[in-house]
Design a protein around this motif. Sequence first.
Motif: not given
Length: 133
Positions: A21-31
């Motif tokens: 599975t390919v997922c988006y990987d992020c945290v809005s506080l950092l990006n």
Amino acid sequence: MAKNLLLASILVFGITQVMCTVCYDCVSLLNPACEDPVNTDYITKTDCGSDTKCLKAIAEAFLGEKLVTATIRTCAANFVTCDVPPEALPPGTKIHHCSFCNNDLCNSSPQLSAGLFSILPLIGAFLIAKIAL
């Protein structure tokens, strides 16, 4: 013989591709591109491996005396759920949204299928990352 080898290679490659599975990987506080509406041109895509699904969560927590809200998009193991008892969360932490999906790059959507216990480690990592900044 060469025909059988080619067929076997295609079959193995195809099965491998289906199981990851390919997922988006992020945290809005950092990006900030991670927030809704998500800007997928500026967030990381991660190959999560087999037996995984994609997660999207929105959490609110105090960092010191400041209340912050973060959107988290990442991979989660298939056995993970969103069922977190409130007493298991750090004081002042609220989960506004937690959901999963099973298709590649599906966690860009504003709404996914429900689920909350899985994000407890993510909330901890989010708080630690924010404090370290």
